[in-house]
Design an enzyme around this catalytic site. Structure first.
Site, mmCIF file in Angstrom:
data_model
loop_
_atom_site.group_PDB
_atom_site.id
_atom_site.type_symbol
_atom_site.label_atom_id
_atom_site.label_comp_id
_atom_site.label_asym_id
_atom_site.label_seq_id
_atom_site.Cartn_x
_atom_site.Cartn_y
_atom_site.Cartn_z
ATOM 1 N N HIS A 1 0.815 -1.218 0.000
ATOM 2 C CA HIS A 1 0.000 0.000 0.000
ATOM 3 C C HIS A 1 0.844 1.262 0.000
ATOM 4 O O HIS A 1 0.326 2.350 -0.230
ATOM 5 C CB HIS A 1 -0.919 0.035 1.232
ATOM 6 N N THR B 1 -1.831 4.653 12.172
ATOM 7 C CA THR B 1 -2.940 4.854 11.233
ATOM 8 C C THR B 1 -3.227 3.602 10.399
ATOM 9 O O THR B 1 -4.048 3.650 9.491
ATOM 10 C CB THR B 1 -2.668 6.045 10.298
ATOM 11 N N THR B 2 -2.547 2.506 10.714
ATOM 12 C CA THR B 2 -2.837 1.213 10.103
ATOM 13 C C THR B 2 -3.047 0.202 11.230
ATOM 14 O O THR B 2 -2.611 0.431 12.362
ATOM 15 C CB THR B 2 -1.678 0.728 9.205
ATOM 16 N N HIS C 1 5.489 10.050 6.808
ATOM 17 C CA HIS C 1 5.532 9.687 8.222
ATOM 18 C C HIS C 1 6.921 9.158 8.569
ATOM 19 O O HIS C 1 7.371 8.167 7.984
ATOM 20 C CB HIS C 1 4.500 8.604 8.539
#
Length: 298
Positions: free
Chosen positions: A109, A226-227, A154
């Site tokens: 991803h 965030t995952t 990030h």
């Protein structure tokens, strides 16, 4: 890699080079695996960003038992930054990043950078966090006053107790300028596009300290990964000065999969959290200034 030759001497040299090359590849793959594990990374094939998929963001909490916090958590990330409280106690980021060799990996991803010889540290309130890896989202996951940007970098850090801190840099293509960082990496993005788990050694050392604009303020709050597994207790620092990026560079980031798709989790509820803002000399409570697309670090 040494090419095969007809004469015995060149064959011997090629044979001698092969173990060294194999060792280098093994070190790179081992480092990528170790670094990903160190920051709690989940195989990207296990979830999706497509809201219509059965493995999309709204379903993350149901996919594995230890992912339940993706739904039940009260300090989830990303968020929309609106109201902020200016902190007179904050100062410029304390970091000791250094230039060193790095490997780029297609995680399915996103593209992730790992430094093969490790890297420096970020210090927050006297606590040291070691830089583990950096990865990209397009579009941005965090928004400011409802504004979503073209990309977000990030920089993921971890302390000896496995507590995490992330520094975020937002990118905008509005000015039509290129990013020094992303333009240098674009050939590697293009080579790894559509090749999950593939890696490439980046030529020349990468210096993360050059990515931090020392003239920028920043927002800080407590959130989560965030995952999945959406682990909370992460200290987020989002630089308020937006860096430049070109449309072509954004397209190359999105081409991580054969069918380009967004890899940004929707904004989460802020609940009772307070977002603090670093701007020297200001102490009153204000609305979050909408970062204008301005030149970032070169």
């Amino acid at each position: 890699m040494a090419r095969q030759r007809n004469d015995d001497d060149d064959e011997a040299r090629a044979g001698a080079a092969s173990p060294a090359l194999a060792l280098a590849i093994a070190v790179i793959l081992t480092f990528c695996t170790r670094s990903a594990s160190a920051v709690g990374s989940t195989p990207h094939s296990a979830f999706s960003y497509n809201e219509d998929d059965p493995t999309g963001p709204a379903k993350w909490a149901t996919l594995q038992e230890d992912w339940a916090v993706c739904d039940s958590g009260t300090e989830q990330s990303p968020i929309d930054i609106a109201k902020v409280e200016v902190s007179k106690d904050f100062g410029p980021l304390e970091q000791t990043y250094r230039a060193s060799a790095a490997v780029l990996q297609n995680r399915g991803h996103d593209f992730m950078l790992n430094w093969t010889q490790g890297n420096g540290k970020l210090t927050i309130e006297g606590k040291e966090y070691k830089l583990q890896q950096a990865h990209l989202h397009a579009p941005s996951e965090h928004t400011v006053n409802g504004t979503r940007f073209d990309a977000e970098l990030h920089m993921v850090h971890e302390d000896p107790a496995k507590a995490r801190a992330v520094v975020s840099i937002l990118f905008s293509s509005k000015a039509g300028k290129t990013s020094k960082l992303l333009s240098d990496l674009k050939p590697y993005f293009d080579k790894l596009a559509g090749k999950p788990n593939a890696t490439e050694q980046v030529k020349g050392p990468l210096d993360p300290s050059a990515w931090i604009d020392k003239a920028s303020g920043y927002y800080r709050y407590e959130g989560s990964l965030t995952t999945p597994p959406c682990t909370e207790g992460v200290i987020w620092t989002i630089m308020s000065k937006v860096a430049d990026v070109s449309k072509e560079e954004i397209d190359s980031i999105k081409a991580v999969k054969k069918s380009a798709e967004a890899n940004a989790r929707p904004a989460q509820k802020i609940n009772s959290r307070v977002v603090r803002y670093y701007k020297p000399g200001t102490t009153e409570r204000i609305d979050a200034p909408a970062p204008a697309p301005t030149p970032g670090p070169s």
